[in-house]
Design an enzyme around this catalytic site. Sequence first.
Site, PDB file in Angstrom:
ATOM      1  N   LEU A  18       0.828  -1.210   0.000  1.00 50.41           N
ATOM      2  CA  LEU A  18       0.000   0.000   0.000  1.00 50.41           C
ATOM      3  C   LEU A  18       0.865   1.264   0.000  1.00 50.41           C
ATOM      4  O   LEU A  18       0.347   2.376  -0.073  1.00 50.41           O
ATOM      5  CB  LEU A  18      -0.902   0.008   1.243  1.00 50.41           C
ATOM      6  CG  LEU A  18      -1.978  -1.086   1.269  1.00 50.41           C
ATOM      7  CD1 LEU A  18      -2.655  -1.135   2.624  1.00 50.41           C
ATOM      8  CD2 LEU A  18      -3.016  -0.835   0.176  1.00 50.41           C
ATOM      9  N   LYS A  73      15.334  -5.753   5.574  1.00 48.41           N
ATOM     10  CA  LYS A  73      15.434  -4.750   6.643  1.00 48.41           C
ATOM     11  C   LYS A  73      16.723  -4.869   7.453  1.00 48.41           C
ATOM     12  O   LYS A  73      17.246  -3.874   7.938  1.00 48.41           O
ATOM     13  CB  LYS A  73      14.234  -4.873   7.587  1.00 48.41           C
ATOM     14  CG  LYS A  73      12.984  -4.197   7.057  1.00 48.41           C
ATOM     15  CD  LYS A  73      11.891  -4.181   8.098  1.00 48.41           C
ATOM     16  CE  LYS A  73      10.645  -3.543   7.516  1.00 48.41           C
ATOM     17  NZ  LYS A  73       9.524  -3.524   8.446  1.00 48.41           N
ATOM     18  N   GLY A 137      11.543  -8.705  12.164  1.00 51.79           N
ATOM     19  CA  GLY A 137      11.855  -7.283  12.076  1.00 51.79           C
ATOM     20  C   GLY A 137      10.844  -6.397  12.789  1.00 51.79           C
ATOM     21  O   GLY A 137      11.224  -5.474  13.526  1.00 51.79           O
ATOM     22  N   LEU A 239      -0.334  -6.190  14.185  1.00 50.70           N
ATOM     23  CA  LEU A 239       0.407  -5.446  13.157  1.00 50.70           C
ATOM     24  C   LEU A 239      -0.124  -5.742  11.759  1.00 50.70           C
ATOM     25  O   LEU A 239       0.061  -4.970  10.828  1.00 50.70           O
ATOM     26  CB  LEU A 239       1.901  -5.793  13.230  1.00 50.70           C
ATOM     27  CG  LEU A 239       2.768  -4.821  14.011  1.00 50.70           C
ATOM     28  CD1 LEU A 239       2.222  -4.541  15.388  1.00 50.70           C
ATOM     29  CD2 LEU A 239       4.190  -5.302  14.115  1.00 50.70           C
ATOM     30  N   GLY A 262      -3.031  -3.025  12.223  1.00 51.43           N
ATOM     31  CA  GLY A 262      -1.793  -2.254  12.066  1.00 51.43           C
ATOM     32  C   GLY A 262      -1.841  -1.153  11.024  1.00 51.43           C
ATOM     33  O   GLY A 262      -0.796  -0.615  10.660  1.00 51.43           O
TER      34      GLY A 262
HETATM   35  P1  NAP Z   1       9.473 -11.389   9.737  1.00 48.15           P
HETATM   36  O1  NAP Z   1      10.727 -10.638   9.944  1.00 48.15           O
HETATM   37  O2  NAP Z   1       9.399 -12.451   8.684  1.00 48.15           O
HETATM   38  O3  NAP Z   1       9.083 -12.053  11.166  1.00 48.15           O
HETATM   39  C1  NAP Z   1       7.925 -12.820  11.332  1.00 48.15           C
HETATM   40  C2  NAP Z   1       7.956 -13.492  12.698  1.00 48.15           C
HETATM   41  O4  NAP Z   1       6.760 -14.296  12.814  1.00 48.15           O
HETATM   42  C3  NAP Z   1       9.112 -14.465  12.882  1.00 48.15           C
HETATM   43  O5  NAP Z   1       9.455 -14.530  14.239  1.00 48.15           O
HETATM   44  C4  NAP Z   1       8.500 -15.777  12.416  1.00 48.15           C
HETATM   45  O6  NAP Z   1       9.140 -16.927  12.908  1.00 48.15           O
HETATM   46  C5  NAP Z   1       7.118 -15.659  13.034  1.00 48.15           C
HETATM   47  N1  NAP Z   1       6.154 -16.542  12.376  1.00 48.15           N
HETATM   48  C6  NAP Z   1       5.940 -16.691  11.047  1.00 48.15           C
HETATM   49  N2  NAP Z   1       4.958 -17.587  10.826  1.00 48.15           N
HETATM   50  C7  NAP Z   1       4.560 -18.032  12.061  1.00 48.15           C
HETATM   51  C8  NAP Z   1       3.614 -18.981  12.500  1.00 48.15           C
HETATM   52  N3  NAP Z   1       2.852 -19.647  11.616  1.00 48.15           N
HETATM   53  N4  NAP Z   1       3.477 -19.203  13.835  1.00 48.15           N
HETATM   54  C9  NAP Z   1       4.247 -18.526  14.724  1.00 48.15           C
HETATM   55  N5  NAP Z   1       5.185 -17.616  14.358  1.00 48.15           N
HETATM   56  C10 NAP Z   1       5.330 -17.371  13.050  1.00 48.15           C
HETATM   57  O7  NAP Z   1       8.275 -10.398   9.427  1.00 48.15           O
HETATM   58  P2  NAP Z   1       8.060  -8.902  10.003  1.00 48.15           P
HETATM   59  O8  NAP Z   1       8.664  -7.905   9.107  1.00 48.15           O
HETATM   60  O9  NAP Z   1       8.481  -8.914  11.431  1.00 48.15           O
HETATM   61  O10 NAP Z   1       6.482  -8.751   9.863  1.00 48.15           O
HETATM   62  C11 NAP Z   1       5.603  -9.477  10.702  1.00 48.15           C
HETATM   63  C12 NAP Z   1       4.169  -9.039  10.412  1.00 48.15           C
HETATM   64  O11 NAP Z   1       4.009  -7.665  10.742  1.00 48.15           O
HETATM   65  C13 NAP Z   1       3.794  -9.154   8.915  1.00 48.15           C
HETATM   66  O12 NAP Z   1       2.471  -9.596   8.825  1.00 48.15           O
HETATM   67  C14 NAP Z   1       3.901  -7.734   8.404  1.00 48.15           C
HETATM   68  O13 NAP Z   1       3.023  -7.484   7.334  1.00 48.15           O
HETATM   69  C15 NAP Z   1       3.471  -6.944   9.650  1.00 48.15           C
HETATM   70  N6  NAP Z   1       4.048  -5.597   9.654  1.00 48.15           N
HETATM   71  C16 NAP Z   1       3.173  -4.556   9.734  1.00 48.15           C
HETATM   72  C17 NAP Z   1       3.671  -3.269   9.778  1.00 48.15           C
HETATM   73  C18 NAP Z   1       2.692  -2.127   9.862  1.00 48.15           C
HETATM   74  O14 NAP Z   1       3.089  -1.002   9.552  1.00 48.15           O
HETATM   75  N7  NAP Z   1       1.484  -2.367  10.306  1.00 48.15           N
HETATM   76  C19 NAP Z   1       5.052  -3.021   9.739  1.00 48.15           C
HETATM   77  C20 NAP Z   1       5.932  -4.125   9.663  1.00 48.15           C
HETATM   78  C21 NAP Z   1       5.401  -5.416   9.616  1.00 48.15           C
HETATM   79  P3  NAP Z   1      10.108 -17.766  11.930  1.00 48.15           P
HETATM   80  O15 NAP Z   1      11.316 -16.901  11.706  1.00 48.15           O
HETATM   81  O16 NAP Z   1      10.357 -19.009  12.696  1.00 48.15           O
HETATM   82  O17 NAP Z   1       9.339 -17.984  10.644  1.00 48.15           O
END
Ligand code: NAP
Length: 297
Positions: A18, A73, A137, A239, A262
């Site tokens: 977006l 990131k 991240g 989020l 989020g």
């Molecule tokens: P990321 O770096 O890939 O981290 C995701 C985390 O979730 C990791 O710890 C991962 O563990 C865990 N995870 C993934 N699938 C899982 C499952 N089925 N059960 C339990 N844990 C699980 O992603 P991120 O950048 O942190 O983003 C995370 C979420 O936040 C996303 O949905 C993203 O769209 C959202 N987000 C929103 C904003 C906003 O502005 N609202 C900003 C940033 C991110 P593993 O490493 O073991 O897979």
Amino acid sequence: MSKPYHLGLVGFPIEHSLSPRLHGAALRACGIAGDYKLFSIVDLPEGEKPLSIIIKKIKNGDLDGVNVTIPHKRNITSFLDKLSSTALSVGAVNTIYKKNALLWGENTDVAGFMNDLRRVGVDQRENQMALILGAGGAARAATWGLLSNGWRVCLMARRVEQAQQVVEWIGKSSLAKFPPGNSQIFVLRHEIESLRQLVSTESIQLIVNATPLGMASQPKGAAWPEEIAFPMQAVVYDLVYKPGETELIRLARRAGLTAFNGVGMLVEQAALAFEIWTGMQAPREVMWQAVEHIQEK
Ligand code: NAP
């Protein structure tokens, strides 16, 4: 009329982002010519060359700045000259800009998250307990923001060693007032039994989902198991914002809790990046309108 701004987003996958909508609306509202393009770049090592090309474009002025998302990131930090204190503390960058011929990395997810918590009225008394689900991240940004504002944090991840790495990184920051071993932060495995025990021993005021669970593109499921009752005093902040009402939000609201998605963080992190690049006040109302189709449904 100010100079045109050429901006963009680097990451993969990003086709449904977006950010072009948000920044396009902001540029138009401020009367700035320019564009916000998507640069789809896969993870390293294949992504190394295209990433270097983007970096070169910012250095030579073809681009004025970019946002960075999954999977870059963290690894983008090694391509930059300087990191802000926040980006350094979190160990991740979501905004790149040039200042005095140097490339800087900032992390506006931190203030984006904390500002949005303020917007929705989550008050910030010292030593309140927040539970963060996930250790990627976004969880890093939320953890840093909350700890820096006096919260206690439990970081819960399916790979507990990933959560431990976050604690170790953050504890090393010169800004950290919470060295490793300090009770301000602890980690647990993301599983039913740990959650049951945590809920029965701690008074949790805030539950943050920082996993992709609940996203429209992910397999169905909530970050919170149905068999565990929510702590009734807690506010839930997911989020994820697509769909507007995730499974976690639906369950929390059904249990009588206040829950937010989020989208507010998304708008605020974009607004802060826009302000860094253009030096102008971001038109937040216009940016909210640009994503009104996914607001608090
Ligand atoms: P990321 O770096 O890939 O981290 C995701 C985390 O979730 C990791 O710890 C991962 O563990 C865990 N995870 C993934 N699938 C899982 C499952 N089925 N059960 C339990 N844990 C699980 O992603 P991120 O950048 O942190 O983003 C995370 C979420 O936040 C996303 O949905 C993203 O769209 C959202 N987000 C929103 C904003 C906003 O502005 N609202 C900003 C940033 C991110 P593993 O490493 O073991 O897979």
